[in-house]
Motif scaffolding. Structure first.
Motif, PDB file in Angstrom:
ATOM      1  N   ALA A 133      49.633  62.330  30.417  1.00 14.08           N
ATOM      2  CA  ALA A 133      48.728  61.341  30.103  1.00 14.08           C
ATOM      3  C   ALA A 133      49.223  59.713  29.815  1.00 14.08           C
ATOM      4  N   GLU A 134      50.211  59.664  29.066  1.00 13.87           N
ATOM      5  CA  GLU A 134      50.803  58.631  28.887  1.00 13.87           C
ATOM      6  C   GLU A 134      51.255  57.785  30.043  1.00 13.87           C
ATOM      7  N   THR A 135      52.024  58.745  30.963  1.00 16.48           N
ATOM      8  CA  THR A 135      52.400  58.053  32.157  1.00 16.48           C
ATOM      9  C   THR A 135      51.188  57.438  32.946  1.00 16.48           C
ATOM     10  N   ASP A 136      50.123  58.135  32.899  1.00 20.84           N
ATOM     11  CA  ASP A 136      48.936  57.617  33.796  1.00 20.84           C
ATOM     12  C   ASP A 136      48.538  56.244  33.337  1.00 20.84           C
ATOM     13  N   ARG A 137      48.637  56.317  31.815  1.00 18.16           N
ATOM     14  CA  ARG A 137      47.995  54.921  31.219  1.00 18.16           C
ATOM     15  C   ARG A 137      49.033  53.763  31.400  1.00 18.16           C
ATOM     16  N   ILE A 138      50.357  54.211  31.348  1.00 16.28           N
ATOM     17  CA  ILE A 138      51.145  52.990  31.492  1.00 16.28           C
ATOM     18  C   ILE A 138      51.197  52.643  33.032  1.00 16.28           C
ATOM     19  N   LEU A 139      51.052  53.528  33.853  1.00 16.59           N
ATOM     20  CA  LEU A 139      51.032  53.355  35.240  1.00 16.59           C
ATOM     21  C   LEU A 139      49.858  52.354  35.560  1.00 16.59           C
ATOM     22  N   ILE A 140      48.655  52.837  35.089  1.00 12.76           N
ATOM     23  CA  ILE A 140      47.580  51.704  35.549  1.00 12.76           C
ATOM     24  C   ILE A 140      47.435  50.366  34.975  1.00 12.76           C
ATOM     25  N   ALA A 141      48.201  50.544  33.466  1.00 13.54           N
ATOM     26  CA  ALA A 141      48.348  49.179  32.921  1.00 13.54           C
ATOM     27  C   ALA A 141      49.452  48.134  33.700  1.00 13.54           C
ATOM     28  N   ALA A 142      50.305  48.838  33.934  1.00 14.61           N
ATOM     29  CA  ALA A 142      51.444  48.063  34.804  1.00 14.61           C
ATOM     30  C   ALA A 142      50.836  47.540  36.052  1.00 14.61           C
ATOM     31  N   GLU A 143      50.101  48.340  36.801  1.00 14.56           N
ATOM     32  CA  GLU A 143      49.429  47.811  37.947  1.00 14.56           C
ATOM     33  C   GLU A 143      48.456  46.845  37.883  1.00 14.56           C
ATOM     34  N   ASN A 144      47.666  46.949  36.842  1.00 10.89           N
ATOM     35  CA  ASN A 144      46.516  45.824  36.432  1.00 10.89           C
ATOM     36  C   ASN A 144      47.504  44.493  36.100  1.00 10.89           C
ATOM     37  N   ALA A 145      48.481  45.003  35.145  1.00  7.41           N
ATOM     38  CA  ALA A 145      49.228  43.596  34.718  1.00  7.41           C
ATOM     39  C   ALA A 145      49.777  42.823  35.684  1.00  7.41           C
ATOM     40  N   LEU A 146      50.294  43.349  36.866  1.00  7.74           N
ATOM     41  CA  LEU A 146      50.911  42.882  38.224  1.00  7.74           C
ATOM     42  C   LEU A 146      49.890  42.377  39.023  1.00  7.74           C
ATOM     43  N   ILE A 147      48.584  42.682  38.913  1.00  5.92           N
ATOM     44  CA  ILE A 147      47.550  42.003  39.725  1.00  5.92           C
ATOM     45  C   ILE A 147      47.144  40.883  39.202  1.00  5.92           C
ATOM     46  N   ARG A 148      46.964  40.715  37.778  1.00  5.24           N
ATOM     47  CA  ARG A 148      46.788  39.608  37.021  1.00  5.24           C
ATOM     48  C   ARG A 148      48.040  38.513  37.163  1.00  5.24           C
ATOM     49  N   PHE A 149      49.183  39.115  37.196  1.00  2.99           N
ATOM     50  CA  PHE A 149      50.346  38.171  37.343  1.00  2.99           C
ATOM     51  C   PHE A 149      50.265  37.441  38.761  1.00  2.99           C
ATOM     52  N   GLY A 150      49.798  38.229  39.676  1.00  2.72           N
ATOM     53  CA  GLY A 150      49.636  37.480  40.785  1.00  2.72           C
ATOM     54  C   GLY A 150      48.769  36.419  41.051  1.00  2.72           C
ATOM     55  N   GLN A 151      47.715  36.611  40.312  1.00  2.00           N
ATOM     56  CA  GLN A 151      46.593  35.396  40.116  1.00  2.00           C
ATOM     57  C   GLN A 151      47.114  34.389  39.511  1.00  2.00           C
ATOM     58  N   GLU A 152      48.019  34.404  38.507  1.00  2.00           N
ATOM     59  CA  GLU A 152      48.430  33.524  37.544  1.00  2.00           C
ATOM     60  C   GLU A 152      49.497  32.660  38.153  1.00  2.00           C
ATOM     61  N   MET A 153      50.546  33.285  38.933  1.00  2.00           N
ATOM     62  CA  MET A 153      51.663  32.367  39.433  1.00  2.00           C
ATOM     63  C   MET A 153      51.497  31.814  40.699  1.00  2.00           C
ATOM     64  N   ARG A 154      51.955  30.688  40.978  1.00  2.00           N
ATOM     65  CA  ARG A 154      51.584  29.885  42.150  1.00  2.00           C
ATOM     66  C   ARG A 154      52.385  30.305  43.172  1.00  2.00           C
ATOM     67  N   GLU A 155      53.493  31.343  43.193  1.00  2.00           N
ATOM     68  CA  GLU A 155      54.448  31.739  44.130  1.00  2.00           C
ATOM     69  C   GLU A 155      53.396  32.732  44.985  1.00  2.00           C
ATOM     70  N   PHE A 156      52.286  33.440  44.334  1.00  2.00           N
ATOM     71  CA  PHE A 156      51.828  34.288  45.095  1.00  2.00           C
ATOM     72  C   PHE A 156      50.142  33.989  45.294  1.00  2.00           C
ATOM     73  N   GLU A 157      49.691  34.411  46.475  1.00  2.00           N
ATOM     74  CA  GLU A 157      48.384  34.158  47.024  1.00  2.00           C
ATOM     75  C   GLU A 157      47.588  35.342  46.123  1.00  2.00           C
ATOM     76  N   LYS A 158      48.123  36.553  45.938  1.00  2.00           N
ATOM     77  CA  LYS A 158      47.558  37.500  45.223  1.00  2.00           C
ATOM     78  C   LYS A 158      48.430  38.604  45.287  1.00  2.00           C
ATOM     79  N   ILE A 159      48.398  39.712  44.293  1.00  2.00           N
ATOM     80  CA  ILE A 159      49.021  40.946  44.437  1.00  2.00           C
ATOM     81  C   ILE A 159      47.983  41.924  44.321  1.00  2.00           C
ATOM     82  N   GLU A 160      48.059  42.916  45.470  1.00  2.00           N
ATOM     83  CA  GLU A 160      46.955  43.850  45.554  1.00  2.00           C
ATOM     84  C   GLU A 160      47.710  45.393  45.478  1.00  2.00           C
ATOM     85  N   ALA A 161      47.105  46.224  45.024  1.00  2.00           N
ATOM     86  CA  ALA A 161      47.383  47.669  44.948  1.00  2.00           C
ATOM     87  C   ALA A 161      47.089  48.384  46.201  1.00  2.00           C
TER      88      ALA A 161
END
Length: 328
Positions: A133-161
């Motif tokens: 359960a902890e593995t799944d929670r961290i996995l989804i959290a990391a995925e969402n964090a990276l998507i948000r990171f792609g939205q904020e950084m000018r080097e990316f158009e976007k990061i998608e799962a």
């Protein structure tokens, strides 16, 4: 023959192999014992000290790079960079925001790895922990964090799962069979080394060359256990030949621990023939007998090996590599 000369005598590989044939069972037992010991130890350690079960979850994300001022895409992110970024504030902060309050920040970061496997646009994030359960929670959290990171950084158009695999038990490879095989081989080889060492230290007389390398006397014949008449005629002829000038012939059993040469000292009319038991580790005793005979003043005419192994002799003196009817 001195101790140093005997140690430099060398190893008769053919004789060693023939003597080993009757001790093959020792190597087999050692191999089996090694296999059981190695397999048992591995199984014990694998069960008693096995690490806690781990669960692994994996998500893949597609990185859409934006263009820089020159119109070229930002493509300097690689696997090493991403693995560092996952543990720094810009991303780890976002991951922690997705997790329940009180979650250990450093422990969470240690469970996450990121890699660029081939295509620099595909990022693989792996989470391993002891709780699915902890593995799944961290996995989804990391995925969402990276998507948000792609939205904020000018080097990316976007990061998608691209998709993710939820926590699965990490199967630890069972190496029991390899441990058993390795133990068997090691046990077998160690037994060979031990037997070879025992042979090197063995001062027994097995074949005529064992005696004739050490002492300046000929072997006049060999008596075989269970077939004493084999070669008797040839042996008697040799004994008659070397004893022509002696009034009497005295046979001395060098296998006896009672070292005493009968007769008067300096009796040069009596010739001595040594009877040497085959094998038995009596080399030192033989040395003492020869010294005693020499002190008695009697002449040693030669030796006879007794109770020899006929099968070994047939194999030892077999004319390998010679065709029947032809002489090399």
């Amino acid at each position: 023959m001195t101790e140093k000369e005997w140690m430099n005598e060398g190893i008769d590989v053919k004789l060693l192999a023939l003597l080993y044939r009757k001790k093959l069972w020792i190597s087999i037992v050692c191999g089996l014992a090694g296999a059981m010991l190695a397999g048992g130890l591995y199984a014990f350690v694998h069960v008693a000290f096995a690490p806690a079960r781990e669960y692994e979850g994996v998500t893949k994300l597609y990185l859409r790079f934006a263009a820089d001022d020159n119109g070229d895409a930002y493509q300097y992110y690689n696997g090493y960079t991403w693995n560092d970024l996952m543990h720094t504030d810009p991303i780890l902060d976002k991951i922690m925001e997705e997790l329940p309050s009180g979650t250990d920040r450093e422990a969470t970061g240690s469970l996450i790895t990121a890699d660029i496997l081939s295509d620099i646009r595909v990022l693989t994030v792996t989470v391993r922990s002891h709780d699915p359960a902890e593995t799944d929670r961290i996995l989804i959290a990391a995925e969402n964090a990276l998507i948000r990171f792609g939205q904020e950084m000018r080097e990316f158009e976007k990061i998608e799962a691209l998709g993710h695999n939820y926590a699965k038990l990490v199967v630890v490879e069972n190496e029991t069979l390899r441990a058993v095989a390795a133990g068997a081989v090691i046990g077998f080889l160690l037994s060979l080394l031990a037997l070879a060492f025992a042979r090197v230290m063995d001062d027994s007389v097995y074949v005529p060359s064992d005696f004739e390398k050490r002492y300046p006397y000929p072997v006049l014949g060999v008596e075989f256990a269970g077939n004493e008449e084999c070669g008797r005629k040839e042996m008697d002829a040799r004994i008659d030949l070397v004893s022509e000038k002696k009034a009497d012939i005295l046979y001395v059993d060098t296998g006896s621990a009672q070292i005493h040469v009968p007769g008067d000292r300096n009796d040069t009319d009596t010739g001595i023939i040594l009877r040497i038991p085959y094998g038995g580790g009596n080399g030192k005793l033989l040395e003492r007998w020869i010294a005693e005979v020499t002190l008695s003043g009697k002449e040693i005419l030669g030796a006879v090996i007794t109770d020899a192994d006929m099968t070994l002799y047939r194999l030892y003196f077999a004319p390998f590599g010679r065709k029947k009817g032809k002489r090399g």
